[in-house]
Write an enzyme that holds these catalytic residues in place. Structure first.
Site, short mmCIF file in Angstrom:
data_model
loop_
_atom_site.label_atom_id
_atom_site.label_comp_id
_atom_site.label_asym_id
_atom_site.label_seq_id
_atom_site.Cartn_x
_atom_site.Cartn_y
_atom_site.Cartn_z
CB ILE B 47 23.40 46.07 -27.39
CG1 ILE B 47 22.09 46.28 -26.55
CG2 ILE B 47 23.41 44.62 -27.66
CD1 ILE B 47 21.22 45.84 -26.86
CG HIS B 49 24.01 45.51 -31.79
ND1 HIS B 49 22.77 45.39 -31.81
CD2 HIS B 49 24.16 46.23 -31.73
CE1 HIS B 49 22.15 45.34 -31.23
NE2 HIS B 49 22.59 47.43 -31.84
CB ILE B 334 28.27 56.64 -36.50
CG1 ILE B 334 28.94 57.29 -37.38
CG2 ILE B 334 28.54 55.57 -36.13
CD1 ILE B 334 29.32 56.37 -38.82
CB CYS B 434 15.72 57.77 -4.26
SG CYS B 434 17.64 58.97 -4.14
#
Ligand SMILES: Cc1cc2nc3c(=O)[nH]c(=O)nc-3n(C[C@H](O)[C@H](O)[C@H](O)COP(=O)(O)OP(=O)(O)OC[C@H]3O[C@@H](n4cnc5c(N)ncnc54)[C@H](O)[C@@H]3O)c2cc1C
Ligand SMILES: Cc1cc2nc3c(=O)[nH]c(=O)nc-3n(C[C@H](O)[C@H](O)[C@H](O)COP(=O)(O)OP(=O)(O)OC[C@H]3O[C@@H](n4cnc5c(N)ncnc54)[C@H](O)[C@@H]3O)c2cc1C
Lengths: 419, 481
Positions: B47, B49, B334, B434
């Site tokens: 993401i 942000h 981080i 699969c």
């Protein structure tokens, strides 16, 4: 890239395993003119090509064959029946008007029109993600089918000390295969209180090689950062929750998964066929036609079979009905809905018509002994043992069916004893 | 002698490498895994942000919004998956409503655009599959999803084409300072450099300790994530956040940039920094939480799961800056939103180096773009046809679940993939439902054939993770008597 294909076919079959090949022969026998099989592999034959053990064909060819031998017979018959085979080609999409979109390494992008389509795409194996096995994510965890391909087609071993989760047939067959290759097999761990494989395979693959089968146990943790180093095995309770207090450690470098097969229905769902959650395949009528007229299904894409002979039998009927529909001939439509009653997990087809002899395939939910299977009140059959791993195949005479016009026909299995 | 050596090829190291590659510098990046991005930067929520989450007066707050705005250009130049789908943060309890308002204010104060509080009718209209008991939601249109490992590959490929040197599979075992320079030791070779950037993720405190620049400690905070079958694709169209807790943002519903829905992460501090295991407890927690706001999601739809480790420094903020050891810089701790922040961190660190006296002379021929992987599955019919005419290998489907062609697998190998995971994370082969059951042997063949190595040397993700064994273990030469 001049392509020899026609623009229009009477019957197009997607998938060239035993189902697709037998469907082609069925269609030919019913008089279909142009028949095409499309398979994405370079060689047709489907999964049979990697099943080099024997035990195939006892019903269909009345002799014991290996998987590749069985496939070869089907391929030879198809070729001599002038069935066109387009391999190394992938069916991307089928439109409701039965226009197929295909990519082929040889001929590029292709568009074909079919008068009838038979789906025969087979199945795939369930993977670790499906059961969310806790632990690390090292190399050495793979499905039993992938291991089978490595050993039988590549001459490689998945590892040296092997544990097997799940007692499906492929896992059992691989247990024996790997012992014969000089590997050690620590055991087969099955979460259910009963085995999921055929009795024949339990005896010939485990018992004969003294490989232990641990029922009601599972892999509770996978150890090893880069490569599998060991497993925590734990017994489970009725809710399948592992009990860490009674767990034990097993050293191994490989975990094979044989935890079930899933029909490969990407195309079917794209086509928005009505599906049956119990089988994972499309719903079909007694002519193996799906909810979209002109589209038929057979073999493992319809429901997972345990014996390839029944795949061929079912598929050859699908091919025949597809050819009939392509020629504008239709059987009377079904008027009896089959209903799974007591202890019935699934039944195929999902509806029947009393105009002819019918074959149905059933699976039970729970293993039972000394039981009676009833279909409505006209049919009953006694069984000594029924287990979820062995498909039940029944043929029903029209007399059993004709009284049920317009009704649900309920199938039940009842017994005094739990196996 | 290198001008700058970066230790650690995560998103931070890769972003910095590309940024520094704009200038006439001799530049190296040293990474212990076989590929860049194979640390935390591969195992996260993917993401970007929205910009309003992290508290003001922290590096996290500063770089979340700054970084957010840089990704459109990067995605365009480096061709990785990126989509600004927006985010909804849900208030499930009356207390949460106040939190939404505060968060909205925090975002607006720093310039985050488009923040809006939605009432239930709007929520139900926009996201009909969410629970109808949600009180309010904060919509943040600036939130995006990204393919984080493709971003790493794109960044490093761009840096390399502009002259940066990449050393994967090199574990930094020691650092020696001699005079003004450093010697970095790895089992294969030593590297000499004037400036060292420590971007070693969860191991950054240990790297800093090698030169005595470890005025911080790192704790690994594990997050498990569960990827769901494509069947559920589209069940939500935006990122869905619950109101967060002290330790984490809570369990999110993530419509990944490649389509499938993912749910996670958990947040648990752990001892062992190699521990990427998933657990029953984690799965239970995730699905329990998610069901409160999206009842249709079930654990039965899981196709795979993984875990990643956040590097949490004891300051609970990013640790970025010079150290008492001149020439040695930490870009450490981080934690989230590190992915979002990475490009902003890279420009910040570059400016810092310049302030400290590093001469930055811009290259006139710096090339900002790379071609990116030829994702066949995402192409339209015309493009597919054209691709097939160019190269018949596009007509051979290797991975049927994700529709990946042989041409793409060959692309991955040409662009540095040496392992099954290297191929998988570059072009998605083996990533579908699969999970490689059908295509693994085919990809092994292609790797073996192209690289000229035996099948038994092919690994999942580097030495020690080989996929199979030879039939007969050969005796070592000289041992055959
Ligand atoms: C790994 C594995 C091992 C097995 N081992 C045994 C065993 O030991 N004994 C036993 O009795 N049974 C075994 N079975 C069951 C066996 O597969 C079936 O009995 C039988 O092979 C099923 O035939 P089928 O034609 O339905 O499917 P398959 O044999 O799977 O054939 C399907 C074919 O369709 C092709 N296809 C699928 N989608 C497309 C598409 N979109 N375009 C083009 N082509 C496509 C596939 O490539 C494949 O060739 C095994 C099954 C599996 C998965
Ligand atoms: C579950 C989870 C979800 C997250 N979700 C998000 C999100 O949605 N959005 C967001 O912005 N952030 C998110 N984050 C945070 C984000 O992933 C990290 O902030 C970011 O990836 C950190 O990048 P990095 O380059 O610092 O670390 P890493 O990617 O870990 O890179 C460090 C590299 O250093 C290498 N290294 C270590 N030791 C040595 C050595 N001795 N020699 C050589 N190389 C070495 C490692 O192998 C590794 O590749 C999430 C984190 C987790 C765990």
């Amino acid at each position: 890239m001049n392509n020899p294909l026609k623009k229009k076919y009477t019957v197009v079959i997607v998938g060239g395993g035993p189902a697709g090949l037998s469907a082609a022969l069925g269609a030919r026998a019913a008089g279909a003119e142009r028949i095409l099989i499309i398979d994405r592999e370079i060689e047709v034959g489907g999964i049979l090509n990697q099943c080099i053990h024997s035990g195939f064909g006892l019903h269909h060819f009345k002799e014991e064959l290996t998987g590749p031998e069985y496939a070869e017979r089907c391929i030879n018959s198809a070729r001599s029946a002038d069935v066109e085979i387009l391999s190394d080609s992938y069916v991307l999409d089928i439109s409701p008007e039965l226009q197929l979109e295909i990519i082929s390494s040889r001929y590029g992008y292709l568009n074909l029109k079919a008068q009838a389509v038979v789906l025969a795409m087979g199945c795939r194996e369930r993977t670790r993600g499906a059961i969310r096995t806790p632990g690390f994510r090292p190399a050495g965890v793979m499905t039993a089918g992938l291991a089978q391909k490595m050993v039988n087609m590549k001459g490689l071993l998945p590892g040296r000390r092997i544990a097997i989760l799940g007692s499906g047939d492929i896992g059992l067959i691989m247990a024996r295969r790997l012992i014969l290759e000089g590997c050690e097999v620590t055991g087969v761990y099955e979460v259910q209180p009963y085995s999921n494989g055929l009795t024949r395979n339990l005896v010939q693959c485990l018992d004969d090689f003294a490989i232990p089968l641990h029922l009601s146990t599972t892999v509770a943790f996978i150890h090893g950062r880069d490569r599998v180093e060991g497993l925590t095995i734990a017994p489970v309770n009725e809710q399948y929750i592992p009990d860490p207090k009674r767990s034990w450690e097993v050293a191994c470098d490989t975990l094979l998964l044989s935890i079930g097969l899933i029909p490969e229905n990407e195309l079917s769902t794209k086509l928005r066929l009505r599906m049956d959650p119990a089988t994972g395949g499309p719903q079909v009528t007694s002519t193996l036609e799906t909810s979209l007229p002109g589209v038929f299904a057979c073999g493992n894409v319809l429901h997972v079979h345990d014996i390839v002979d029944f795949v061929s039998e079912e598929a050859s009927r699908a091919g025949r009905f597809a050819a009939e529909v392509a020629a504008g001939r239709r059987r009377p439509s079904d008027n009896i809905a089959l209903q799974a009653g007591a202890n019935i997990a699934s039944c195929v087809p999902q509806s029947l018509s009393p105009d002819r002899k019918q074959t149905i395939y059933l699976r039970v939910k729970q293993p039972v002994k000394n039981c009676i299977l009833t279909i409505g009140d006209r049919y009953e059959k006694k069984f000594r043992v029924l287990t979820p791993s062995e498909m039940i195949r029944l043929t029903l005479a029209p007399e059993v069916l004709d009284r049920y016009f317009g009704e649900n026909l309920k199938i039940d299995v009842r017994s005094q004893e739990v196996a | 002698m290198y001008d700058v050596i970066i230790i650690g090829g995560g998103i931070v190291g890769c972003a910095l490498a590309r940024e520094l590659s704009r200038y006439r510098l001799k530049l190296a990046l040293v990474e212990k895994e076989v590929e860049v991005g194979f640390g935390t930067s591969k195992t996260n929520s993917g993401i970007i942000h929205a910009g309003h989450h992290s508290p003001a007066n922290t590096f996290k707050g500063k770089f979340e919004w700054a970084g957010n705005q840089m990704w459109d250009d990067l995605a365009r130049d480096l061709k990785f998956g990126f989509d600004r789908i927006g985010e909804l943060l849900l208030a499930l309890n009356p207390d949460d409503v106040k939190y939404l308002e505060n968060l909205k204010k925090q975002g607006e104060d720093r310039g985050v655009t488009g923040l809006e509080i939605w009432a239930p009718p709007r929520i139900q209209k926009e996201e009909p599959n969410l629970s109808h008991t949600i009180l309010q939601a904060l919509h943040a249109p600036t939130a995006a999803v990204i393919n984080p490992y493709e971003a790493c590959f794109g960044l490093i490929e761009c840096a390399q084409q502009n002259g940066a040197e990449l050393f994967c599979g090199y574990l930094v075992s020691d650092i020696v300072k001699d005079g003004r320079n450093f010697t970095i030791q790895t089992p294969q070779q030593n590297f000499r450099g004037r400036i060292i950037i420590n971007a070693a993720g969860v191991f950054a405190d240990q790297i800093a300790a090698l030169v005595g620049a470890d005025n911080f400690k790192i704790v690994a905070r594990k997050g498990e994530e569960y990827l769901l079958d494509r069947r559920l694709q589209g069940i939500v169209t935006r990122l869905i956040f619950p109101t967060p807790t002290a330790n984490s943002k809570g369990v999110l519903i993530i419509p990944t940039v490649d389509g499938p829905i993912m749910v996670g992460p958990t947040a648990d501090n752990i001892e062992n920094r190699e521990d990427l295991s998933t657990s029953f407890a984690g799965a239970h927690k995730i699905f329990e939480s998610v069901r409160r706001y999206c009842p249709a999601i079930s654990e039965r739809d899981t196709i795979t799961e993984f875990a990643g480790l956040r590097a949490i420094a004891d300051t609970n903020d990013f640790v970025i800056g010079p150290t008492p050891i001149k020439g040695f810089y930490n870009v450490a701790g981080i934690q989230s939103p590190g992915l979002t922040a990475a490009p902003a961190i890279a420009t910040y660190v570059t400016a810092m180096l310049q302030d400290d006296g590093l001469a930055l002379e811009e290259k006139t021929d710096w090339e900002a773009e790379v071609d990116g992987p030829p994702h066949f599955a995402q192409k339209g019919k015309k493009e597919r046809q054209a691709a097939l005419m160019r190269d018949p290998a596009y007509g051979r489907i290797v991975c049927r679940c994700e529709l990946v062609t042989e041409a793409e697998v060959r692309y991955a190998i040409r662009h540095g993939a040496r392992t099954l995971d290297g191929v998988k994370f570059r072009v998605r082969a083996g990533m579908g439902r699969c999970q490689g059951g059908f295509c693994t042997t085919r990809i092994m063949d292609l790797l073996s054939e192209t690289l000229g190595i035996p099948l038994t040397d092919i690994s999942k993700r580097g030495p020690g993770s080989e996929v199979c064994r030879p039939r007969q273990e050969r005796l070592p030469v000289g041992d055959q008597t």
